[in-house]
Scaffold this motif. Sequence first.
Motif, PDB file in Angstrom:
ATOM      1  N   ASN A  34       4.531  -8.880  16.431  1.00  0.00           N
ATOM      2  CA  ASN A  34       2.948  -9.418  17.289  1.00  0.00           C
ATOM      3  C   ASN A  34       2.101  -8.465  16.762  1.00  0.00           C
ATOM      4  N   CYS A  35       2.860  -6.554  16.098  1.00  0.00           N
ATOM      5  CA  CYS A  35       1.912  -5.320  15.818  1.00  0.00           C
ATOM      6  C   CYS A  35       0.486  -5.770  14.676  1.00  0.00           C
ATOM      7  N   PRO A  36      -0.586  -5.565  14.755  1.00  0.00           N
ATOM      8  CA  PRO A  36      -1.162  -5.873  13.921  1.00  0.00           C
ATOM      9  C   PRO A  36      -1.212  -4.834  12.619  1.00  0.00           C
ATOM     10  N   TYR A  37      -1.486  -4.816  11.994  1.00  0.00           N
ATOM     11  CA  TYR A  37      -1.670  -4.489  10.628  1.00  0.00           C
ATOM     12  C   TYR A  37      -2.054  -2.773  10.321  1.00  0.00           C
ATOM     13  N   LYS A  38      -1.279  -2.002  10.306  1.00  0.00           N
ATOM     14  CA  LYS A  38      -2.301  -0.497  10.070  1.00  0.00           C
ATOM     15  C   LYS A  38      -2.345  -0.139  11.800  1.00  0.00           C
ATOM     16  N   CYS A  39      -1.872  -1.170  12.081  1.00  0.00           N
ATOM     17  CA  CYS A  39      -1.779  -0.653  14.210  1.00  0.00           C
ATOM     18  C   CYS A  39      -0.351   0.089  14.847  1.00  0.00           C
ATOM     19  N   VAL A  40      -0.490   0.851  15.181  1.00  0.00           N
ATOM     20  CA  VAL A  40       0.649   1.899  15.617  1.00  0.00           C
ATOM     21  C   VAL A  40       1.462   1.164  16.904  1.00  0.00           C
ATOM     22  N   CYS A  41       2.148   0.755  17.158  1.00  0.00           N
ATOM     23  CA  CYS A  41       2.973   0.122  18.491  1.00  0.00           C
ATOM     24  C   CYS A  41       4.391   0.889  18.582  1.00  0.00           C
ATOM     25  N   SER A  47      -1.984   0.894  19.621  1.00  0.00           N
ATOM     26  CA  SER A  47      -3.523   1.502  18.903  1.00  0.00           C
ATOM     27  C   SER A  47      -3.725   1.325  17.477  1.00  0.00           C
ATOM     28  N   CYS A  48      -5.001   1.113  17.560  1.00  0.00           N
ATOM     29  CA  CYS A  48      -5.468   0.657  16.643  1.00  0.00           C
ATOM     30  C   CYS A  48      -7.195   1.015  16.346  1.00  0.00           C
ATOM     31  N   ALA A  49      -6.699   2.435  16.717  1.00  0.00           N
ATOM     32  CA  ALA A  49      -8.187   3.201  16.867  1.00  0.00           C
ATOM     33  C   ALA A  49      -8.933   3.546  15.499  1.00  0.00           C
ATOM     34  N   GLY A  50     -10.159   4.337  15.155  1.00  0.00           N
ATOM     35  CA  GLY A  50     -10.212   4.248  13.078  1.00  0.00           C
ATOM     36  C   GLY A  50      -9.914   4.187  11.989  1.00  0.00           C
ATOM     37  N   LEU A  51     -10.008   2.906  12.439  1.00  0.00           N
ATOM     38  CA  LEU A  51      -9.321   1.609  11.637  1.00  0.00           C
ATOM     39  C   LEU A  51     -10.873   0.773  10.750  1.00  0.00           C
ATOM     40  N   GLY A  52     -11.682   1.289  11.155  1.00  0.00           N
ATOM     41  CA  GLY A  52     -12.619   0.805  10.794  1.00  0.00           C
ATOM     42  C   GLY A  52     -12.761  -1.436  11.117  1.00  0.00           C
ATOM     43  N   LEU A  53     -12.280  -1.717  12.035  1.00  0.00           N
ATOM     44  CA  LEU A  53     -12.096  -2.881  12.710  1.00  0.00           C
ATOM     45  C   LEU A  53     -13.358  -3.185  12.724  1.00  0.00           C
ATOM     46  N   GLN A  54     -13.794  -4.531  12.430  1.00  0.00           N
ATOM     47  CA  GLN A  54     -15.758  -5.083  12.645  1.00  0.00           C
ATOM     48  C   GLN A  54     -14.933  -6.255  13.888  1.00  0.00           C
ATOM     49  N   GLU A  55     -13.637  -7.011  14.014  1.00  0.00           N
ATOM     50  CA  GLU A  55     -13.938  -7.765  15.281  1.00  0.00           C
ATOM     51  C   GLU A  55     -12.335  -6.656  15.543  1.00  0.00           C
ATOM     52  N   VAL A  56     -11.853  -7.462  16.801  1.00  0.00           N
ATOM     53  CA  VAL A  56     -10.731  -7.649  17.800  1.00  0.00           C
ATOM     54  C   VAL A  56      -9.273  -8.503  16.594  1.00  0.00           C
ATOM     55  N   LEU A  69      -8.536   0.659  21.386  1.00  0.00           N
ATOM     56  CA  LEU A  69      -9.712   0.182  20.274  1.00  0.00           C
ATOM     57  C   LEU A  69     -10.757   0.991  19.527  1.00  0.00           C
ATOM     58  N   SER A  70     -10.656   2.225  19.280  1.00  0.00           N
ATOM     59  CA  SER A  70     -11.836   3.051  19.969  1.00  0.00           C
ATOM     60  C   SER A  70     -12.038   3.625  18.221  1.00  0.00           C
ATOM     61  N   HIS A  71     -13.714   4.178  17.781  1.00  0.00           N
ATOM     62  CA  HIS A  71     -13.665   4.619  16.872  1.00  0.00           C
ATOM     63  C   HIS A  71     -13.041   3.372  15.142  1.00  0.00           C
ATOM     64  N   ASN A  72     -14.194   2.192  15.855  1.00  0.00           N
ATOM     65  CA  ASN A  72     -13.700   1.055  14.784  1.00  0.00           C
ATOM     66  C   ASN A  72     -15.441   0.606  14.761  1.00  0.00           C
ATOM     67  N   GLN A  75     -18.689  -5.337  16.842  1.00  0.00           N
ATOM     68  CA  GLN A  75     -19.990  -5.820  17.365  1.00  0.00           C
ATOM     69  C   GLN A  75     -20.087  -6.520  18.389  1.00  0.00           C
ATOM     70  N   ARG A  76     -19.119  -7.062  18.475  1.00  0.00           N
ATOM     71  CA  ARG A  76     -18.627  -8.443  20.157  1.00  0.00           C
ATOM     72  C   ARG A  76     -17.173  -8.606  20.111  1.00  0.00           C
ATOM     73  N   LEU A  77     -17.067  -9.080  20.928  1.00  0.00           N
ATOM     74  CA  LEU A  77     -16.100  -9.610  21.738  1.00  0.00           C
ATOM     75  C   LEU A  77     -15.656 -10.822  22.367  1.00  0.00           C
ATOM     76  N   ARG A  78     -14.478 -11.696  22.246  1.00  0.00           N
ATOM     77  CA  ARG A  78     -14.632 -13.159  22.896  1.00  0.00           C
ATOM     78  C   ARG A  78     -14.408 -13.254  23.382  1.00  0.00           C
ATOM     79  N   PRO A  79     -14.730 -14.345  24.356  1.00  0.00           N
ATOM     80  CA  PRO A  79     -14.385 -14.620  24.924  1.00  0.00           C
ATOM     81  C   PRO A  79     -12.973 -14.643  25.731  1.00  0.00           C
ATOM     82  N   GLY A  80     -12.214 -14.631  26.285  1.00  0.00           N
ATOM     83  CA  GLY A  80     -10.983 -15.078  27.057  1.00  0.00           C
ATOM     84  C   GLY A  80      -9.718 -14.603  25.922  1.00  0.00           C
TER      85      GLY A  80
END
Length: 509
Positions: A34-41, A47-56, A69-72, A75-80
């Motif tokens: 379950n490691c997201p694409y381009k993230c470091v696990c 760490s998913c920092a500095g990847l230009g992510l617009q959503e979690v 999730l810094s330096h992305n 614009q919003r966070l989903r509830p839960g």
Amino acid sequence: MPRLVLLGALLCMLSVGLGAADSPEDWPPPAPHNCPYKCVCTADLLSCAGLGLQEVPAVLPAAAADLDLSHNALQRLRPGWLAPLSRLRVLRLDHNELGALGRGSFINGSGLQQLDLSSNALRVLGRHDLDGLGALEKLLLFNNHLAHLDKHAFHALGVLSHLYLGCNELESFSFNHLHGLGTVHLRTLDLSSNRLGRIPVSELAALPAFLKNGLYLHNNPLPCDCHLYHLLQRWHQRGLSAVRDFAREYTCLAFRVPASRVRFFQHSRIFENCSAALAHSLERPEEQLHAQMGQSLRLHCNTSAPALHVAWVSPQQELLVAPSSRDGSIAVLADGSLVINVVQQQHAGLFVCLAVGPRLHHNQTHEYNVTVHFPHPEPEAFNTGFTTLLGCAVGLVLVLLYLFAPPCRGCCCCCRRPCHCHRWPRAPSPLQELSAQSSVLSTTPPDVPSRKASVHKHVVFLEPGRRSLNGRVQLAVAEDFDLYNPRGLQLKASSESTSSTGSESPVMT
């Protein structure tokens, strides 16, 4: 037969080639679960920092305890969205584009201890935006656009100890109830670089000492108020680090315009007409206690009414709650008093009692400033018997010396070495008496130009009753005095006598 040998060689070559292709060095590393694409696990870090992510990312590993999730461009966070991350302790959301949080953004963050929301676009902090963060200890909200805080915005943060609200647009802040924060655990409250222009000084003075030490108010357009000036001046004299470390950045507006900003502690002439007693009337001074090393000490939490809950803060900023103890040296009893069994040097400093009760309108505090002294060594007892014995021995020795060591009379023949006897001087002659009384040097009289000044000159003061001229004391000048030829001595009258009587001639001897 040659065909079989050739076939075996081909099979060996094929097996070697396949083995080289399947070597561990060429295997691709397995992707973490379950490691997201381009993230470091790695282990419990994600760490998913500095990847230009617009959503979690929709899928996150459940083992993550530290999520970055810094330096992305969030614009919003989903509830839960924190529901799968039951082990999460640190969450970094700084340097994004979050304009609002919304209800339920952290509803599943019960284990979160540190949350970084700095450098975003937050303008308002609602009442339920931080619900679910019951274990949060450090919250970073600096460098946003916060202009309004709900009066209960931090009510869900029961154990928060560090709150950073610097570099925002806040024009007011409630120091009475701290927007729902409790003063029991809070140690740092950063409100620097805002737009605070109205500060209730009485509420500042009522804060506990450990929070005053971590209250940062510098770089705000504070009013040049006498009460506020003397309160901050007293904090500076007490050595509170929040004021002392940023003394140059504490400014106030003298005429309510930005151009009239002056420094509190460098341009104090505008506060010359203020009374210094204002600060002491607002702030209750701490109680001074003195204790010696090794003794026991008990501190009582004196409040105006019975308290329901009592807690203490030690000089090392440690929270002590009854019934509990720390390393056996400090204990909080059931009645709320604090006991130090054996006073040590580390117990010197400020102890603050926090009391909460139904009849107490506000949380009351009581401060003790404990000073630890080293015990003075007791002086040794005066031994009179020894001194008496020593005096008797010295007296006996002196008596024996007097009896058996008579004074030397002349040069005795019984002595093996010559005796050095004292010779009494002969009676001095009148001339010697006269010479012995000389004490001041005099120069050659101006009426004898041909005679050179001698190095053996004396001015002799004669007694008034023996020789005088017209009631004045006669002075004698001895020039070139020769002990074996006293006839050359000339006695002359003093300058005062010479000037007063012209008929008197010098006395010759």
